[in-house]
Write a protein that holds these residues in place. Structure first.
Motif, PDB file in Angstrom:
ATOM      1  N   LEU A  53      87.719  42.261   7.723  1.00 54.30           N
ATOM      2  CA  LEU A  53      86.957  42.945   8.794  1.00 54.30           C
ATOM      3  C   LEU A  53      86.150  44.055   8.067  1.00 54.30           C
ATOM      4  O   LEU A  53      85.180  44.768   8.777  1.00 54.30           O
ATOM      5  N   PRO A  95      82.655  41.823   6.975  1.00 58.28           N
ATOM      6  CA  PRO A  95      82.792  40.782   7.778  1.00 58.28           C
ATOM      7  C   PRO A  95      81.833  39.571   7.519  1.00 58.28           C
ATOM      8  O   PRO A  95      82.116  38.358   7.412  1.00 58.28           O
ATOM      9  N   LEU A 138      91.764  44.738  12.938  1.00 53.06           N
ATOM     10  CA  LEU A 138      91.012  46.048  13.294  1.00 53.06           C
ATOM     11  C   LEU A 138      91.864  47.078  13.462  1.00 53.06           C
ATOM     12  O   LEU A 138      91.584  48.336  12.862  1.00 53.06           O
ATOM     13  N   GLN A 176      81.265  51.694  12.847  1.00 49.25           N
ATOM     14  CA  GLN A 176      81.315  50.420  12.767  1.00 49.25           C
ATOM     15  C   GLN A 176      82.806  49.861  13.323  1.00 49.25           C
ATOM     16  O   GLN A 176      82.633  48.857  14.120  1.00 49.25           O
ATOM     17  N   SER A 219      82.503  50.202  17.087  1.00 48.97           N
ATOM     18  CA  SER A 219      81.621  49.158  17.704  1.00 48.97           C
ATOM     19  C   SER A 219      82.333  47.787  17.576  1.00 48.97           C
ATOM     20  O   SER A 219      82.357  47.201  18.573  1.00 48.97           O
ATOM     21  N   ARG A 220      83.004  47.530  16.516  1.00 47.34           N
ATOM     22  CA  ARG A 220      83.910  46.121  16.366  1.00 47.34           C
ATOM     23  C   ARG A 220      84.987  46.184  17.167  1.00 47.34           C
ATOM     24  O   ARG A 220      85.157  44.913  17.825  1.00 47.34           O
ATOM     25  N   ALA A 278      85.332  43.207  20.388  1.00 46.66           N
ATOM     26  CA  ALA A 278      86.317  42.487  20.187  1.00 46.66           C
ATOM     27  C   ALA A 278      87.151  42.439  21.609  1.00 46.66           C
ATOM     28  O   ALA A 278      87.422  41.389  22.134  1.00 46.66           O
ATOM     29  N   PHE A 304      80.849  38.656  14.362  1.00 48.84           N
ATOM     30  CA  PHE A 304      81.630  38.920  12.953  1.00 48.84           C
ATOM     31  C   PHE A 304      81.156  38.357  11.919  1.00 48.84           C
ATOM     32  O   PHE A 304      80.826  38.817  10.951  1.00 48.84           O
ATOM     33  N   ARG A 318      75.101  42.057  19.225  1.00 48.43           N
ATOM     34  CA  ARG A 318      76.053  41.832  20.379  1.00 48.43           C
ATOM     35  C   ARG A 318      75.426  41.759  21.689  1.00 48.43           C
ATOM     36  O   ARG A 318      76.132  40.990  22.685  1.00 48.43           O
TER      37      ARG A 318
END
Length: 397
Positions: A245, A248, A293, A344, A347-348, A352, A374, A380
């Motif tokens: 991750l 990604p 994550l 980052q 945001s991920r 998710a 990802f 997004r």
């Protein structure tokens, strides 16, 4: 002594013997009852072969389930050695646990033979009472006696409903296992889970030996495996996903999570069974991504600022998702904590949680959206919707 044998040999045979009164009938045997048709014989042969094959599979499953080693079986404490010894083994001697609630006629706990007798007589009230107060008797065997599930299966089609009741009780016990029980690693709970694992393996083998193949128990079976020996796999997979991750697009974390899960599931199930647990695998893939994550979050924050995610939450509905949401909410309430995370990572995490929280989508659709964000780097907005993305972006900034 005189010998007259030479006179006997010279005597000519008689020719005046009267012929038989009735001439002999020609041999022509006739069957009193005609043989069945060839198709009927073939049908019966297939039925007998299927019954023999089913019994063979059942016996193999019982042997395999009892003898399969467990990697993560914890050693009991000194105080619990005697208790663990009495309750150890998937198909060992059934413990005489004390019942609570309404007792049977005459009082006292049930005995293993009474459970078998209730199955034979189809006494559903006794089975349900045992399920509520002495569950271990449903998944263990008394000395020299078969497991209740095996006994019900061997009784044939006439007792199929009793086997279904027992399997339903076992599956329900898996879902009702509390987080506290798993966290404490009580030897009694682990012994019960090992017995459940053996019984579920038997139930799966017996049902899949038929032409239709009932695969409804596969997810419960996998869940028990996770509860008993999933820590090593989850720790290794979390570390792998945490690294993937961080870059990604190059490492394809969602595809990596899918590959890890399919490899693990294939170790426990046959190839034809894996397709039947697609939804379970999809939910597990989402959980692996969240665990990866959260591992990054723990690396970026000082030790003690955030709690880890209990691994026994894995693949149990949306518990890992809720645990991450609760911990993120706690971080946002503390000034300066969230800002220590990189944009980052925030945001991920947001995307998710947003994708996995969309319960109107099935598991495969949620995983596909995660993969697009990802692994393929799609915007997004195109995946989760412009409104949701804008709200998440304003919250992260």
């Amino acid at each position: 002594m005189l010998n007259y044998s030479h006179l006997i040999d010279r005597k000519p045979p008689r020719t005046d013997a009267s012929p038989p009164r009735h001439p002999a009938l020609p041999s022509n045997p006739v069957l009193v009852k005609s043989l069945p048709r060839t198709s009927e014989i073939s049908k019966r042969a297939e039925q007998y072969a299927h019954s023999a094959r089913k019994q063979h599979i059942l016996n193999d499953a019982l042997t395999s389930a009892v003898e399969t080693p467990l990697d993560a079986r914890p050693a009991p404490s000194a105080d619990d050695k005697q208790l663990a010894a009495s309750s150890d083994g998937a198909a060992g001697t059934a413990p005489a646990t004390t019942r609570s609630g309404p007792g049977k006629r005459g009082g006292g706990p049930y005995e293993p033979f009474e459970v078998l007798r209730a199955i034979e007589k189809k006494d559903l009230a006794v089975i349900l009472d045992v399920k509520s107060h002495q569950f271990d008797l449903l998944v263990t065997a008394g000395p020299g006696q078969p497991l209740p599930l095996v006994y019900a299966i061997r009784m044939g089609k006439s007792h199929a409903d009793m086997a279904i009741v027992i399997v339903g009780a076992i599956s329900r016990r898996v879902n009702d296992t509390s987080d506290d029980e798993l966290a404490q690693k009580d030897p009694r709970t682990l012994a019960t889970l090992r017995a459940i694992r053996a019984n579920l393996k038997i139930a799966i083998s017996a049902s899949l030996s038929g032409p239709d193949g009932d695969t409804s128990l596969l997810s419960s079976f996998l869940q028990v495996i996770v509860m008993l020996e999933g820590n090593k796999f989850l720790q290794s997979s979390t570390s792998t996903l945490s690294l993937a991750l961080r870059s990604p697009l190059a490492s394809k974390p969602v595809a990596t999570a899918q590959r890890l899960m399919l490899k693990w599931v294939s170790r426990e199930l046959a190839a034809r069974q894996v397709a039947s647990v697609e939804e379970y695998v999809a939910n597990a893939v989402g959980d692996l991504v969240l665990l990866g994550l959260w591992s990054i979050v723990q690396d970026q924050l000082a030790r003690g600022q955030v709690d880890s995610i209990p691994l026994y939450y894995f693949a149990r509905d949306d518990r890992i998702q809720k645990a991450v949401e609760e911990r993120m909410s706690d971080l946002r309430r503390r000034k300066g904590s969230v800002t220590q995370l990189s944009k980052q990572v925030r945001s991920r995490l947001d995307v998710a949680l947003d994708v996995l929280g969309r319960r109107s989508l099935n598991g495969r659709e949620r995983v596909d959206r995660l993969r697009r964000v990802f692994d393929e780097g799609e915007k997004r907005e195109a995946v989760v919707g412009s409104a949701a993305a804008a709200a998440a972006a304003s919250e992260s900034s």
